[in-house]
Every structure is written in C-alpha cells, then in structure tokens.
Design a protein around this motif. Structure first.
Motif, PDB file in Angstrom:
ATOM      1  N   LEU A  83      -4.030   1.358   8.120  1.00 16.35           N
ATOM      2  CA  LEU A  83      -4.255   1.139   6.328  1.00 16.35           C
ATOM      3  C   LEU A  83      -4.040  -0.521   6.669  1.00 16.35           C
ATOM      4  CD1 LEU A  83      -1.261   2.630   4.402  1.00 16.35           C
ATOM      5  CD2 LEU A  83      -3.321   4.011   5.001  1.00 16.35           C
ATOM      6  N   GLN A  84      -5.594  -0.701   5.831  1.00 19.10           N
ATOM      7  CA  GLN A  84      -6.459  -2.684   4.925  1.00 19.10           C
ATOM      8  C   GLN A  84      -6.219  -2.306   3.956  1.00 19.10           C
ATOM      9  OE1 GLN A  84      -8.812  -4.392   7.060  1.00 19.10           O
ATOM     10  NE2 GLN A  84      -7.231  -6.045   7.552  1.00 19.10           N
ATOM     11  N   ASP A  85      -5.868  -3.348   2.559  1.00 21.56           N
ATOM     12  CA  ASP A  85      -6.740  -3.373   1.829  1.00 21.56           C
ATOM     13  C   ASP A  85      -8.002  -4.264   1.694  1.00 21.56           C
ATOM     14  OD1 ASP A  85      -6.867  -3.936  -1.236  1.00 21.56           O
ATOM     15  OD2 ASP A  85      -4.980  -4.667  -1.547  1.00 21.56           O
ATOM     16  N   PRO A  86      -8.634  -3.553   1.520  1.00 21.00           N
ATOM     17  CA  PRO A  86     -10.357  -3.575   1.420  1.00 21.00           C
ATOM     18  C   PRO A  86     -10.742  -4.637   0.641  1.00 21.00           C
ATOM     19  CG  PRO A  86      -9.905  -1.579  -0.097  1.00 21.00           C
ATOM     20  CD  PRO A  86      -8.422  -1.813   0.717  1.00 21.00           C
ATOM     21  N   ASP A  87      -9.928  -4.977  -0.582  1.00 25.87           N
ATOM     22  CA  ASP A  87     -10.273  -5.768  -1.577  1.00 25.87           C
ATOM     23  C   ASP A  87      -9.487  -7.229  -0.703  1.00 25.87           C
ATOM     24  OD1 ASP A  87     -11.466  -4.594  -3.204  1.00 25.87           O
ATOM     25  OD2 ASP A  87      -9.706  -4.300  -4.213  1.00 25.87           O
ATOM     26  N   ARG A  88      -8.760  -6.860   0.116  1.00 22.53           N
ATOM     27  CA  ARG A  88      -8.333  -8.566   0.818  1.00 22.53           C
ATOM     28  C   ARG A  88      -7.720  -8.175   1.812  1.00 22.53           C
ATOM     29  NH1 ARG A  88      -4.987  -6.677  -3.998  1.00 22.53           N
ATOM     30  NH2 ARG A  88      -4.892  -7.928  -5.578  1.00 22.53           N
ATOM     31  N   PRO A  89      -8.331  -8.165   3.425  1.00 23.16           N
ATOM     32  CA  PRO A  89      -8.241  -7.262   4.685  1.00 23.16           C
ATOM     33  C   PRO A  89      -7.832  -8.921   5.497  1.00 23.16           C
ATOM     34  CG  PRO A  89     -10.640  -8.189   4.151  1.00 23.16           C
ATOM     35  CD  PRO A  89     -10.348  -7.802   2.851  1.00 23.16           C
ATOM     36  N   GLU A  90      -7.564 -10.136   4.727  1.00 19.35           N
ATOM     37  CA  GLU A  90      -6.980 -11.754   5.139  1.00 19.35           C
ATOM     38  C   GLU A  90      -5.212 -11.497   4.721  1.00 19.35           C
ATOM     39  OE1 GLU A  90      -7.497 -12.257   1.433  1.00 19.35           O
ATOM     40  OE2 GLU A  90      -9.185 -11.155   2.428  1.00 19.35           O
ATOM     41  N   LEU A 117       1.240  -1.406  -0.334  1.00 16.17           N
ATOM     42  CA  LEU A 117      -0.414   0.144  -0.228  1.00 16.17           C
ATOM     43  C   LEU A 117       0.972   0.999  -0.338  1.00 16.17           C
ATOM     44  CD1 LEU A 117      -2.849  -1.116   2.588  1.00 16.17           C
ATOM     45  CD2 LEU A 117      -2.764  -1.135   0.155  1.00 16.17           C
ATOM     46  N   VAL A 118       2.065   1.285   0.419  1.00 16.00           N
ATOM     47  CA  VAL A 118       3.117   2.362   0.187  1.00 16.00           C
ATOM     48  C   VAL A 118       3.874   2.421  -0.502  1.00 16.00           C
ATOM     49  CG1 VAL A 118       2.204   2.958   3.616  1.00 16.00           C
ATOM     50  CG2 VAL A 118       4.496   1.193   2.666  1.00 16.00           C
ATOM     51  N   LEU A 119       4.046   1.461  -1.215  1.00 14.90           N
ATOM     52  CA  LEU A 119       5.170   1.350  -2.533  1.00 14.90           C
ATOM     53  C   LEU A 119       4.402   1.098  -3.427  1.00 14.90           C
ATOM     54  CD1 LEU A 119       7.114  -1.706  -0.647  1.00 14.90           C
ATOM     55  CD2 LEU A 119       7.587   0.645  -1.230  1.00 14.90           C
ATOM     56  N   GLU A 120       3.072   1.713  -3.610  1.00 14.49           N
ATOM     57  CA  GLU A 120       2.470   2.066  -5.003  1.00 14.49           C
ATOM     58  C   GLU A 120       2.996   3.200  -5.766  1.00 14.49           C
ATOM     59  OE1 GLU A 120      -1.923   1.324  -4.533  1.00 14.49           O
ATOM     60  OE2 GLU A 120      -1.717   2.459  -3.741  1.00 14.49           O
ATOM     61  N   ARG A 121       2.810   3.232  -6.881  1.00 22.32           N
ATOM     62  CA  ARG A 121       3.486   4.563  -7.499  1.00 22.32           C
ATOM     63  C   ARG A 121       3.184   5.892  -7.261  1.00 22.32           C
ATOM     64  NH1 ARG A 121       6.582   4.479 -11.904  1.00 22.32           N
ATOM     65  NH2 ARG A 121       6.560   2.418 -12.338  1.00 22.32           N
ATOM     66  N   ASN A 122       1.440   5.161  -7.091  1.00 22.67           N
ATOM     67  CA  ASN A 122       0.369   6.964  -7.096  1.00 22.67           C
ATOM     68  C   ASN A 122       0.030   6.078  -5.336  1.00 22.67           C
ATOM     69  OD1 ASN A 122       1.774   8.526  -8.925  1.00 22.67           O
ATOM     70  ND2 ASN A 122       0.648   6.947  -9.842  1.00 22.67           N
ATOM     71  N   VAL A 123       0.804   6.942  -4.223  1.00 22.92           N
ATOM     72  CA  VAL A 123      -0.043   6.620  -2.950  1.00 22.92           C
ATOM     73  C   VAL A 123      -1.349   8.131  -2.971  1.00 22.92           C
ATOM     74  CG1 VAL A 123       0.387   6.116  -0.568  1.00 22.92           C
ATOM     75  CG2 VAL A 123       1.528   5.787  -2.101  1.00 22.92           C
ATOM     76  N   ASP A 124      -2.647   7.317  -2.801  1.00 20.26           N
ATOM     77  CA  ASP A 124      -3.357   8.521  -2.257  1.00 20.26           C
ATOM     78  C   ASP A 124      -4.124   7.820  -1.552  1.00 20.26           C
ATOM     79  OD1 ASP A 124      -5.780  10.596  -2.698  1.00 20.26           O
ATOM     80  OD2 ASP A 124      -5.999  10.567  -4.316  1.00 20.26           O
ATOM     81  N   LEU A 125      -3.428   8.227  -0.467  1.00 23.03           N
ATOM     82  CA  LEU A 125      -4.605   7.388   0.820  1.00 23.03           C
ATOM     83  C   LEU A 125      -6.059   8.024   1.041  1.00 23.03           C
ATOM     84  CD1 LEU A 125      -1.817   7.527   3.419  1.00 23.03           C
ATOM     85  CD2 LEU A 125      -2.470   6.174   2.161  1.00 23.03           C
ATOM     86  N   ALA A 126      -6.439   9.374   0.933  1.00 22.41           N
ATOM     87  CA  ALA A 126      -7.560   9.742   1.011  1.00 22.41           C
ATOM     88  C   ALA A 126      -8.575   9.651   0.009  1.00 22.41           C
ATOM     89  CB  ALA A 126      -7.232  11.625   1.158  1.00 22.41           C
ATOM     90  N   ARG A 127      -7.890   8.734  -1.114  1.00 21.15           N
ATOM     91  CA  ARG A 127      -9.134   8.603  -2.255  1.00 21.15           C
ATOM     92  C   ARG A 127      -9.457   6.798  -2.216  1.00 21.15           C
ATOM     93  NH1 ARG A 127      -9.948  12.287  -7.419  1.00 21.15           N
ATOM     94  NH2 ARG A 127     -11.514  10.679  -7.414  1.00 21.15           N
ATOM     95  N   ARG A 128      -8.858   6.243  -1.272  1.00 19.98           N
ATOM     96  CA  ARG A 128      -8.710   4.159  -1.624  1.00 19.98           C
ATOM     97  C   ARG A 128      -9.417   4.289  -0.537  1.00 19.98           C
ATOM     98  NH1 ARG A 128      -4.737   1.601  -3.707  1.00 19.98           N
ATOM     99  NH2 ARG A 128      -6.121  -0.273  -2.924  1.00 19.98           N
ATOM    100  N   ASP A 129     -10.022   2.957   0.269  1.00 17.07           N
ATOM    101  CA  ASP A 129     -11.071   3.076   1.077  1.00 17.07           C
ATOM    102  C   ASP A 129      -9.756   2.059   1.989  1.00 17.07           C
ATOM    103  OD1 ASP A 129     -13.079   2.019   2.682  1.00 17.07           O
ATOM    104  OD2 ASP A 129     -13.854   0.726   1.363  1.00 17.07           O
ATOM    105  N   MET A 130      -8.555   2.311   2.049  1.00 12.19           N
ATOM    106  CA  MET A 130      -7.668   1.544   3.308  1.00 12.19           C
ATOM    107  C   MET A 130      -7.609   2.488   4.195  1.00 12.19           C
ATOM    108  SD  MET A 130      -3.627   2.039   1.054  1.00 12.19           S
ATOM    109  CE  MET A 130      -4.548   1.941  -0.339  1.00 12.19           C
TER     110      MET A 130
END
Length: 195
Positions: free
Chosen positions: A131-138, A103-116
């Motif tokens: 932070l947690q990836d909403p598509d992969r909370p596991e 989540l922090v190594l992405e090319r474009n980090v945009d914490l305000a616009r991602r549901d993480m």
C-alpha cells in the motif's frame, strides 16, 4: 522465541491457497476493534527488538519494546510519538497521515475502492499487499503479509523512502478485549515520564 520460530516455519511451509481478496482484507481490519500481539522488529542494520503491540481502532497503536531497547511508540489523536528513554527531551512527533501505517488504521478501510494498492500477490500460503498513499507517495509504503483460515495479519514491512526498511513479525494474537484509552494518550505518557 520458540513460538516465533514455529510461526515462521508455518508461514514458510508450502501450501496451495488462493490469494485473499482486497474485500476480505478490508473486512478483517474493519472488524478489528482491538488487538494485542507480541512482535519481533528487524531493521536493515541487523538490529532486532522484541516487544508488545496494542491496537485500538481506529487510529491508535502502541509499540512497547522489551529491554534493553525500552523505546516506546504511541499513536493517538492523529499523531505519532517516538519516546527515546536515552533522551531527556520530549518525544519526536509527526502526523499519522504522513506514515503508511495510517492506511490500515483508518476508520473505514476499503482497499478495493482506494487508489492505494500498488501490489497484490500471493506466494502460496500468504497474501502480500503493498500500500502507498497516492496523494503522498513520498511518505513511503507498507507491505502487509496475511495468512488465511482465519485471515490474520502476520507481518509487515515499512519503507519510509529514506532507504531503510523495518520488518515487524507478529505472533501470539489476541483480539476483541478492552483496552484503556490512556495507552494511546501521548500527553498522558509525557506526563507520566516527567514525574
């Protein structure tokens, strides 16, 4: 070791500071092209390791551990490789997108616009963002700890949902210098160790 004690005292010192915005933290990551820092890693079992971390954004990070540990973690090409010097086998490998670190190594980090972002708080001098990836909370979550003036990442805690947490405390930051890409090349590291 004294540097880390001083850093920890400064971080723990009471101060009145406002919580950093998600936009400010996103901008911090997006402006980072490369960084190097010393680290202390604390595990739930009480083990402590020292080492050096190298980041080359996007998508690359390397953790070199000091003796007696001598382990190595290399992230590059969308993969995480954990090298165990005690094993004669290939490194343990898994996709970067299966870790909260992605989540922090992405090319474009945009914490305000991602549901993480699952938590965004302040304890005075520090801003804490979980932070947690909403598509992969596991795959667990990562809590980032920042100080401001200047904005800087000082610590993170990774919980991989297996019941264990790992804390990394950073110090001695340098940013913006050139790093050879081979530092983050898993295949090259495997070949080097095979010789």
């Amino acid at each position: 070791m004294k540097k880390f004690i001083v850093i920890m005292l400064l971080i723990a010192a009471p101060a009145s500071a406002e919580k950093l915005s998600l936009d400010a933290v996103s901008s911090y990551f997006n402006a980072m092209t490369s960084a190097e820092a010393a680290f202390i890693q604390n595990s739930d079992d009480g083990n402590q390791s020292l080492g050096r971390m190298y980041i080359k954004r996007p998508g690359r990070i390397r953790f070199e551990y000091d003796p007696p540990n001598l382990a190595l973690v290399v992230v590059g090409g969308g993969q995480v490789a954990v090298f165990d010097p005690k094993a004669n086998s290939e490194p343990t490998r898994f996709p970067l997108n299966q870790t909260p670190l992605s989540l922090v190594l992405e090319r474009n980090v945009d914490l305000a616009r991602r549901d993480m972002v699952v938590a965004h708080t302040s304890d005075g001098p520090r801003t804490l963002i979980t932070l947690q990836d909403p598509d992969r909370p596991e795959y667990g979550f990562i809590q980032l700890v920042f100080t401001d003036n200047p904005v800087q990442l000082h610590q993170w805690i990774v919980d991989d949902n297996s019941g264990s947490k790992t804390q990394i405390v950073l110090g001695d930051w340098t940013q913006g210098h050139k790093m050879p890409s081979i530092l983050f090349n898993i295949q090259a590291e495997m070949q080097r160790r095979a010789n």
